[in-house]
Design a protein around this motif. Structure first.
Motif, PDB file in Angstrom:
ATOM      1  N   ARG A  17       0.849  -1.185   0.000  1.00 44.34           N
ATOM      2  CA  ARG A  17       0.000   0.000   0.000  1.00 44.34           C
ATOM      3  C   ARG A  17       0.883   1.232   0.000  1.00 44.34           C
ATOM      4  N   ILE A  26      -3.247   4.048  -1.955  1.00 45.57           N
ATOM      5  CA  ILE A  26      -3.325   3.286  -3.192  1.00 45.57           C
ATOM      6  C   ILE A  26      -2.745   1.907  -2.936  1.00 45.57           C
ATOM      7  N   GLU A  27      -3.508   0.875  -3.287  1.00 45.44           N
ATOM      8  CA  GLU A  27      -3.035  -0.492  -3.094  1.00 45.44           C
ATOM      9  C   GLU A  27      -2.466  -1.053  -4.388  1.00 45.44           C
ATOM     10  N   PHE A  33       0.704  -4.630 -11.481  1.00 44.12           N
ATOM     11  CA  PHE A  33      -0.200  -3.485 -11.428  1.00 44.12           C
ATOM     12  C   PHE A  33       0.538  -2.149 -11.347  1.00 44.12           C
ATOM     13  N   ASN A  47      -5.453   0.094 -11.618  1.00 45.94           N
ATOM     14  CA  ASN A  47      -6.522  -0.439 -10.781  1.00 45.94           C
ATOM     15  C   ASN A  47      -7.149  -1.642 -11.480  1.00 45.94           C
ATOM     16  N   ASP A  49     -10.014  -2.146 -12.484  1.00 43.58           N
ATOM     17  CA  ASP A  49     -10.972  -1.767 -13.536  1.00 43.58           C
ATOM     18  C   ASP A  49     -10.305  -1.062 -14.725  1.00 43.58           C
ATOM     19  N   THR A  51      -8.500   1.574 -14.795  1.00 40.37           N
ATOM     20  CA  THR A  51      -8.143   2.972 -14.573  1.00 40.37           C
ATOM     21  C   THR A  51      -6.748   2.962 -13.965  1.00 40.37           C
ATOM     22  N   TYR A  52      -6.143   4.133 -13.837  1.00 41.31           N
ATOM     23  CA  TYR A  52      -4.795   4.173 -13.287  1.00 41.31           C
ATOM     24  C   TYR A  52      -4.535   5.481 -12.555  1.00 41.31           C
ATOM     25  N   GLU A  53      -3.519   5.426 -11.712  1.00 37.43           N
ATOM     26  CA  GLU A  53      -3.062   6.580 -10.945  1.00 37.43           C
ATOM     27  C   GLU A  53      -1.634   6.881 -11.380  1.00 37.43           C
TER      28      GLU A  53
END
Length: 72
Positions: A17, A26-27, A33, A47, A49, A51-53
């Motif tokens: 995390r 954010i995990e 990932f 993520n 789904d 999506t991304y950070e």
């Protein structure tokens, strides 16, 4: 945070995390990932789904290991 600390966490193949300076959590469930830029300044975390950070590594304040779930 340093890029080397993130690289070490990714090499460990264990979930972890991240906490950011603005309090976001954010995990990273698996090394697949996340990807670190060649310079080590930017980390992209995907993520489930798709999506991304996009994170500035210098603004990550903590990296915490997550214990994998054990089967009983």
């Amino acid at each position: 945070m340093t890029a080397e600390a993130i690289r070490a966490a990714l090499r460990a193949h264990l979930p972890f995390r991240l906490r950011t300076a603005d309090g976001k959590t954010i995990e990273v469930p698996h090394p697949d990932f996340a990807t670190l830029s060649p310079t080590g300044r930017t980390l992209i975390v995907f993520n489930p789904d798709d999506t991304y950070e996009v994170l500035d590594v210098w603004l990550i304040t903590a990296l915490e290991s997550i214990r994998p779930a054990t089967s009983s």
